[in-house]
Write a protein that holds these residues in place. Structure first.
Motif, PDB file in Angstrom:
ATOM      1  N   ILE A  58       0.208  19.672 -21.409  1.00  0.00           N
ATOM      2  CA  ILE A  58      -0.127  18.996 -20.492  1.00  0.00           C
ATOM      3  C   ILE A  58      -0.273  17.510 -20.794  1.00  0.00           C
ATOM      4  CG2 ILE A  58      -1.572  18.417 -18.271  1.00  0.00           C
ATOM      5  CD1 ILE A  58      -1.916  21.422 -18.354  1.00  0.00           C
ATOM      6  N   GLY A  59       0.376  16.548 -20.317  1.00  0.00           N
ATOM      7  CA  GLY A  59       0.224  15.069 -20.758  1.00  0.00           C
ATOM      8  C   GLY A  59       0.572  14.195 -19.547  1.00  0.00           C
ATOM      9  N   VAL A  60      -0.003  13.069 -19.642  1.00  0.00           N
ATOM     10  CA  VAL A  60      -0.050  12.068 -18.756  1.00  0.00           C
ATOM     11  C   VAL A  60       0.345  10.610 -19.437  1.00  0.00           C
ATOM     12  CG1 VAL A  60      -1.007  10.835 -17.083  1.00  0.00           C
ATOM     13  CG2 VAL A  60      -1.548  13.143 -17.340  1.00  0.00           C
ATOM     14  N   LEU A  61       1.130   9.854 -19.198  1.00  0.00           N
ATOM     15  CA  LEU A  61       1.732   8.759 -19.836  1.00  0.00           C
ATOM     16  C   LEU A  61       0.807   7.717 -19.861  1.00  0.00           C
ATOM     17  CD1 LEU A  61       4.242  10.680 -19.931  1.00  0.00           C
ATOM     18  CD2 LEU A  61       5.583   8.615 -19.587  1.00  0.00           C
ATOM     19  N   ASP A  62       0.728   6.704 -20.701  1.00  0.00           N
ATOM     20  CA  ASP A  62      -0.190   5.627 -20.431  1.00  0.00           C
ATOM     21  C   ASP A  62       0.363   4.898 -19.202  1.00  0.00           C
ATOM     22  OD1 ASP A  62      -1.446   6.159 -22.931  1.00  0.00           O
ATOM     23  OD2 ASP A  62      -0.237   4.772 -24.159  1.00  0.00           O
ATOM     24  N   GLY A  63      -0.602   4.220 -18.502  1.00  0.00           N
ATOM     25  CA  GLY A  63      -0.254   3.611 -17.237  1.00  0.00           C
ATOM     26  C   GLY A  63      -0.635   4.415 -16.274  1.00  0.00           C
ATOM     27  N   TRP A  64      -0.436   5.786 -16.269  1.00  0.00           N
ATOM     28  CA  TRP A  64      -0.490   6.781 -15.188  1.00  0.00           C
ATOM     29  C   TRP A  64      -1.955   7.607 -15.284  1.00  0.00           C
ATOM     30  CZ3 TRP A  64       2.272   6.163 -11.127  1.00  0.00           C
ATOM     31  CH2 TRP A  64       3.704   5.331 -11.282  1.00  0.00           C
ATOM     32  N   GLY A 111      -2.379  14.533 -13.838  1.00  0.00           N
ATOM     33  CA  GLY A 111      -2.475  15.624 -14.465  1.00  0.00           C
ATOM     34  C   GLY A 111      -3.017  16.708 -13.728  1.00  0.00           C
ATOM     35  N   ALA A 112      -3.825  16.289 -12.784  1.00  0.00           N
ATOM     36  CA  ALA A 112      -4.556  17.395 -11.719  1.00  0.00           C
ATOM     37  C   ALA A 112      -3.256  18.091 -10.897  1.00  0.00           C
ATOM     38  CB  ALA A 112      -5.485  16.841 -10.962  1.00  0.00           C
ATOM     39  N   HIS A 113      -2.497  17.163 -10.541  1.00  0.00           N
ATOM     40  CA  HIS A 113      -1.375  17.755  -9.814  1.00  0.00           C
ATOM     41  C   HIS A 113      -0.399  18.551 -10.582  1.00  0.00           C
ATOM     42  CE1 HIS A 113      -3.075  15.534  -6.828  1.00  0.00           C
ATOM     43  NE2 HIS A 113      -2.625  16.049  -5.752  1.00  0.00           N
ATOM     44  N   VAL A 114      -0.113  18.360 -11.999  1.00  0.00           N
ATOM     45  CA  VAL A 114       0.765  18.926 -12.788  1.00  0.00           C
ATOM     46  C   VAL A 114       0.043  20.474 -12.921  1.00  0.00           C
ATOM     47  CG1 VAL A 114       1.395  19.221 -14.999  1.00  0.00           C
ATOM     48  CG2 VAL A 114       1.752  17.096 -13.970  1.00  0.00           C
ATOM     49  N   VAL A 115      -1.248  20.490 -13.028  1.00  0.00           N
ATOM     50  CA  VAL A 115      -1.963  21.784 -13.333  1.00  0.00           C
ATOM     51  C   VAL A 115      -1.793  22.479 -12.182  1.00  0.00           C
ATOM     52  CG1 VAL A 115      -4.167  22.689 -13.739  1.00  0.00           C
ATOM     53  CG2 VAL A 115      -3.553  20.811 -15.176  1.00  0.00           C
ATOM     54  N   GLU A 116      -2.116  21.923 -10.904  1.00  0.00           N
ATOM     55  CA  GLU A 116      -1.993  22.787  -9.509  1.00  0.00           C
ATOM     56  C   GLU A 116      -0.723  23.291  -9.576  1.00  0.00           C
ATOM     57  OE1 GLU A 116      -3.074  21.794  -4.979  1.00  0.00           O
ATOM     58  OE2 GLU A 116      -1.696  20.221  -6.014  1.00  0.00           O
ATOM     59  N   ARG A 117       0.543  22.345 -10.104  1.00  0.00           N
ATOM     60  CA  ARG A 117       1.840  22.903  -9.644  1.00  0.00           C
ATOM     61  C   ARG A 117       2.031  24.355 -10.732  1.00  0.00           C
ATOM     62  NH1 ARG A 117       6.872  20.852  -7.846  1.00  0.00           N
ATOM     63  NH2 ARG A 117       8.513  22.556  -8.381  1.00  0.00           N
TER      64      ARG A 117
END
Length: 197
Positions: A68-74, A80-86
């Motif tokens: 699980i990763g979130v790009l710089d600027g985001w 990340g929370a919504h990626v985990v939820e999905r």
């Protein structure tokens, strides 16, 4: 902002960012990933993956969240929370009652309802994986798990995600360079194309 399943065309992008973030690419398959996308700019903001393992019993399967990763600027926008939820919702739709994660980001996952799992209670496949992950990628990884119907999204993260907009990553280039930094006195220097004015 929304989260969608990864497509084949996302494979190179995913591999590039997985490598840049030093995340786990073991048994990589782009179709196992989801990607958070900004609706206005179509920029990809984050990603994550479900990895399926064979269980201790032939009819059992084990579901693990990983990479699980979130790009710089985001970061800080609930991406990340919504990626985990999905990913948790997708695991539930596939018939999994429980989802595991082996990570040092245990405090982050705890806010959604993930709880620590004692290592002796880990399924064999994940016990082996935990050992390998600690050796290779994340020496502080701990096992966490959640029942798929127990996921809780904090309201603050849901609101941030609705208003998410990319921010400029902090520049590490330092102060702007001047002629003086190179020993040049700009008041007395002449240049190749000096017009004499």
């Amino acid at each position: 902002m929304y989260v969608r399943d990864a497509k084949n065309r996302d494979e190179a992008w995913l591999l590039e960012h997985i490598e840049a973030m030093d995340l786990d690419e073991t048994a990589f398959r782009s179709r196992d990933y989801v990607i958070a996308v900004d609706e206005e700019s179509n920029a990809r903001a984050g990603f994550g993956r479900v990895r399926l393992h064979k269980g201790d019993e032939p009819e059992e399967g084990i579901c693990e969240l990983t990479s699980i990763g979130v790009l710089d600027g985001w970061t800080g926008h609930g991406v990340g929370a919504h990626v985990v939820e999905r990913l948790v919702d997708g695991a539930e739709a596939k018939g999994f009652d429980r989802v595991y994660s082996l990570t040092s980001a245990h405090e982050y996952l705890a806010q959604f309802g993930f709880e620590a799992v004692p290592e002796p209670e880990l399924p064999d496949a994940l016990a082996d994986r935990l050992e390998a992950k600690r050796e290779r990628l994340d020496p502080d990884a701990v096992p966490m798990a959640i029942d798929t119907d127990g996921f809780q999204m904090p309201d603050r993260l849901r609101e941030r995600f609705k208003r998410a907009a990319e921010s400029e990553p902090e520049s590490d280039s330092g102060p702007e360079e001047t002629p003086e930094d190179f020993g040049i006195n700009p008041d007395e220097a002449t240049y190749k194309y000096d017009t004499g004015r």
